[in-house]
Design an enzyme around this catalytic site. Structure first.
Site, PDB file in Angstrom:
ATOM      1  N   LYS A  25       0.854  -1.192   0.000  1.00 16.05           N
ATOM      2  CA  LYS A  25       0.000   0.000   0.000  1.00 16.05           C
ATOM      3  C   LYS A  25       0.889   1.241   0.000  1.00 16.05           C
ATOM      4  CE  LYS A  25      -4.429   0.480   2.258  1.00 16.05           C
ATOM      5  NZ  LYS A  25      -5.074   0.470   3.574  1.00 16.05           N
TER       6      LYS A  25
HETATM    7  C1  E4P Z   1      -8.434   0.650   3.985  1.00 15.71           C
HETATM    8  O1  E4P Z   1      -7.663   0.330   3.108  1.00 15.71           O
HETATM    9  C2  E4P Z   1      -8.461   1.979   4.600  1.00 15.71           C
HETATM   10  O2  E4P Z   1      -7.232   2.247   5.220  1.00 15.71           O
HETATM   11  C3  E4P Z   1      -9.603   2.080   5.572  1.00 15.71           C
HETATM   12  O3  E4P Z   1     -10.778   1.606   4.919  1.00 15.71           O
HETATM   13  C4  E4P Z   1      -9.799   3.456   6.128  1.00 15.71           C
HETATM   14  O4  E4P Z   1     -10.991   3.483   6.864  1.00 15.71           O
HETATM   15  P1  E4P Z   1     -11.354   4.651   7.901  1.00 15.71           P
HETATM   16  O5  E4P Z   1     -11.525   5.924   7.141  1.00 15.71           O
HETATM   17  O6  E4P Z   1     -12.618   4.194   8.548  1.00 15.71           O
HETATM   18  O7  E4P Z   1     -10.189   4.727   8.864  1.00 15.71           O
END
Ligand code: E4P
Length: 216
Positions: free
Chosen positions: A83
């Site tokens: 990522k």
């Molecule tokens: C996933 O890849 C993201 O990091 C995550 O869905 C972020 O979610 P949030 O905005 O609820 O922290």
């Protein structure tokens, strides 16, 4: 639509994966920090439980450091996806690591323009954050829909991964607009399963069945 679990909790991941409903997992530094475990060990544990893509995020912010981190993370398991945050340095890193066939998930995407650039630089997945856009008064799922539509228009192969999913409504919209993936927190997955009419209907079926048995 593929369903990824948005979690670094191994018990949750094992539970839902055993039901055959988890196509992949996304983690982020905040989710891993909550678990208080060694990052590499946890990512490898998850990769052993889930066959599909498992995202693990770099934590450096210069291209050179991100490239080094990504190359290292990519050795942890065959299904690991690196990522990368959508910043200029991230784009530079993305170009290099995608040329090396490392799977990538470009995160913190908030507009179709950002998604297009990430796709051009070779992203395997782009993650638009629906909930966080809603938090600032924008329509997060509309941005997801636009990205899906634009990628279709141009035949772009990068997959759209709807992230920051906060409600059943988000999940329904992700399915309706044809998002390739939605990454869903465990608590919401439970809400997807539950419906009061299912419980009520089952209770009535069982009551009738018991009544029939009592009368025969
Ligand atoms: C996933 O890849 C993201 O990091 C995550 O869905 C972020 O979610 P949030 O905005 O609820 O922290």
């Amino acid at each position: 639509m593929k369903i990824f679990l948005d979690s670094a909790n191994i018990e949750d991941i094992k539970k839902y994966a055993s039901w055959g409903i988890v196509d992949g997992v996304t983690t982020n530094p905040s989710l891993v920090a909550k678990e208080n475990v060694d990052f590499k060990t946890r990512v490898q544990e998850i990769c052993n439980v889930v066959d599909g893509p498992v995202s693990a995020e770099v934590v450096s912010i210069t291209a050179d450091e991100m490239i080094a981190e990504a190359r290292n993370i990519a050795t942890w398991a065959p299904n690991v996806v690196v990522k990368i945050p959508f910043i200029e340095e991230g784009l530079k890193a993305l170009k290099v690591i995608s040329a090396e066939k490392i799977m990538t998930n470009v995160t913190l995407i908030f507009s179709p323009a950002q998604a297009m650039l990430a796709a051009k630089a070779g992203a395997t997945f782009v993650s638009p954050f629906a909930g966080r856009l809603d938090d600032i008064g924008e329509d997060g799922m509309e941005v997801v829909a636009e990205i899906v539509n634009i990628f279709q228009i141009y035949g772009i192969k990068t997959k759209v991964l709807a992230a920051s999913i906060r409600s059943n409504q988000h999940i329904l919209q992700a399915m309706r607009v044809g998002s390739d993936v939605a990454t869903i927190p465990p608590k919401l997955l439970d809400k997807m399963i539950a419906h009061p009419l299912t419980d009520k209907g089952l209770a009535a079926f069982l009551k009738d069945w018991e009544g029939m048995k009592a009368n025969t």
